[in-house]
Design a protein around this motif. Sequence first.
Motif, PDB file in Angstrom:
ATOM      1  N   MET A  59      -7.273   6.818   2.050  1.00 21.32           N
ATOM      2  CA  MET A  59      -6.354   5.808   2.552  1.00 21.32           C
ATOM      3  C   MET A  59      -5.446   6.308   3.594  1.00 21.32           C
ATOM      4  O   MET A  59      -5.174   7.405   3.687  1.00 21.32           O
ATOM      5  N   MET A  82       0.829  -1.092   0.059  1.00 22.21           N
ATOM      6  CA  MET A  82      -0.176  -0.034  -0.134  1.00 22.21           C
ATOM      7  C   MET A  82       0.785   1.308  -0.080  1.00 22.21           C
ATOM      8  O   MET A  82       1.642   1.330   0.777  1.00 22.21           O
ATOM      9  N   ILE A 136     -10.053  -2.886   1.822  1.00 22.17           N
ATOM     10  CA  ILE A 136      -8.823  -2.959   2.511  1.00 22.17           C
ATOM     11  C   ILE A 136      -9.221  -4.244   3.579  1.00 22.17           C
ATOM     12  O   ILE A 136     -10.146  -4.327   4.285  1.00 22.17           O
ATOM     13  N   THR A 163      -0.540   3.418   8.654  1.00 27.54           N
ATOM     14  CA  THR A 163      -0.742   2.032   7.888  1.00 27.54           C
ATOM     15  C   THR A 163      -0.486   1.127   8.990  1.00 27.54           C
ATOM     16  O   THR A 163      -1.211   0.027   9.072  1.00 27.54           O
ATOM     17  N   PHE A 179     -10.981   1.206  -3.099  1.00 30.69           N
ATOM     18  CA  PHE A 179     -10.185   0.252  -2.556  1.00 30.69           C
ATOM     19  C   PHE A 179     -11.084  -0.605  -1.296  1.00 30.69           C
ATOM     20  O   PHE A 179     -11.631   0.161  -0.566  1.00 30.69           O
ATOM     21  N   ALA A 232      -4.817  -4.118  -0.063  1.00 31.27           N
ATOM     22  CA  ALA A 232      -5.551  -2.875  -0.637  1.00 31.27           C
ATOM     23  C   ALA A 232      -5.924  -3.741  -2.079  1.00 31.27           C
ATOM     24  O   ALA A 232      -5.196  -3.689  -2.858  1.00 31.27           O
TER      25      ALA A 232
END
Length: 233
Positions: free
Chosen positions: A153, A1, A198, A160, A196, A102
Amino acid sequence: MAVHRTKSSQRSSPDVERLVADAISLAASGSHIEDQFWEERLNVRLMRLLKSQNQNVIDAALDQTFRINTVAFEVLADCAETLAESLVMEHEERNWDVLLLALPIVAHTRYQIPSGPLSASAIEATAAALHSSIASTDTRLAIIPWLYSIDQMPHSHCQTRLLTESLATAAITGSEIKIELREMSETIAVLADPRFIIAAVSAPSGSPLFRWQAEPPTRQERGVSLIGWQNTM
């Protein structure tokens, strides 16, 4: 990602210099054993920064290596992204490997592109498609019930990593995903834009995460998995 780096003023701090020095050393390594030494040292430093949510130091080190040594930049970027998007978690005296996924969906419409919450049926269909075409036999999944736009995102390695940790716990234990989705930023109204889904896939350490990692006769080549995924989704 992909993650987006921000400018930082901490370019000459000791933490930045250590990251840069280790990345340059790893890039210059001439053997697998030396690779392991420098990579372990670099990963320890990066993990400390990720746990303390100190993204500025990571960004500053990336900026500095990009200017002076592009190979070291690629090494540092790869290590940071790996630690942000994957982990090993212990559960009930067993280690589990976890990888963040993703899943891109290209959408085009004459009306507003869908975004926001995913229905239970959509999540079930995605999980079924992953299990039938991509994920290996003994894997466990967690899927966020949200259709992400690019601006929603995670925008840093630290963000992340937090997302990966939350999904890892949910995937391995089968518990609820603890993410506050009500605070999501609004999406931009456009006619064509990627979306997306996830998710996280987990498997006992040493076991395959994907079908193309498995041993025959259950092994399935990547191309076959891709076709199966495209036909299902």
